[in-house]
Enzyme design. Sequence first.
Site: not given
Ligand code: AP5
Ligand code: MG
Length: 215
Positions: A13, A88, A127, A161, A172
């Site tokens: 994402k 979410r 990552r 992270r 997660r």
């Molecule tokens: P990346 O693009 O970083 O993936 P992502 O989908 O953004 O993954 P996240 O880990 O950021 O998602 P998340 O939903 O767990 O975390 P968030 O920060 O939202 O890519 C991942 C890796 O893959 C990278 O190394 C990249 O290079 C590689 N990659 C990407 N595309 C690729 C491809 N096509 N092929 C190969 N490799 C690839 O949330 C974190 C925490 O915050 C949550 O756990 C929660 O505690 C809290 N939180 C956030 N939002 C909310 C909400 N709305 N409600 C409640 N709690 C929340």
């Molecule tokens: Mg992300």
Amino acid sequence: MNIILLGPPGAGKGTQARYLVENRNMVQLSTGDMLREAKDSGTEMGKMVAGVMARGELVTDEIVIGLIKEKLESDTTHDGFIFDGFPRTLEQADALADLMKFEGQRIDAVIEMRVDDDALVERITARSTCGNCGEVFNDNTKPIPADGKCDHCGGTEFKRRADDNEESLKIRLMAYYKQTSPLIGYYYAKGLLKAVNGLGEIEEVQAEIAAALKG
Ligand code: AP5
Ligand code: MG
């Protein structure tokens, strides 16, 4: 155009949102990034959510809805929002619908990024991100350049992270399946859902998203 990127942790994402920001003059609203910023700057809210995030659980709806509301009201000079990691829960989705209505806007598409669970573990544990601009790297698929400088901004500090370990990832993923995946049906019923194969190369996924946003 306002869009939602919906997918499990590691689906790509953030990677795809950054591309859309550069190429479509859109603004990325990542609740994960906002919460990490609050944590890093030591605000009361940041201190409150740090443990929850490190464990891989969801922060309360109230907190994230408040963050999004603030951004929607203050950020206006662009060609649309990319909601990354929000909503979410069904409560967050309803709140977003109300907020958008209030602002006289709407969600135009919800991109569901489909990736196998096994691939997610591999991606997450490899990552890192640039400490300066947030560019996303991966030890296997997009390594930090050999000169140790971010190819986007030249930064030399890279971060991992606290929740990027197998134990937090299991929680997660469970949170995704229990609390977030019902949104797939919710947005399908609203006629907004477009699924893309998130397993392709980064450029292939970009092309699939572009095609989904056209048609
Ligand atoms: P990346 O693009 O970083 O993936 P992502 O989908 O953004 O993954 P996240 O880990 O950021 O998602 P998340 O939903 O767990 O975390 P968030 O920060 O939202 O890519 C991942 C890796 O893959 C990278 O190394 C990249 O290079 C590689 N990659 C990407 N595309 C690729 C491809 N096509 N092929 C190969 N490799 C690839 O949330 C974190 C925490 O915050 C949550 O756990 C929660 O505690 C809290 N939180 C956030 N939002 C909310 C909400 N709305 N409600 C409640 N709690 C929340
Ligand atoms: Mg992300």
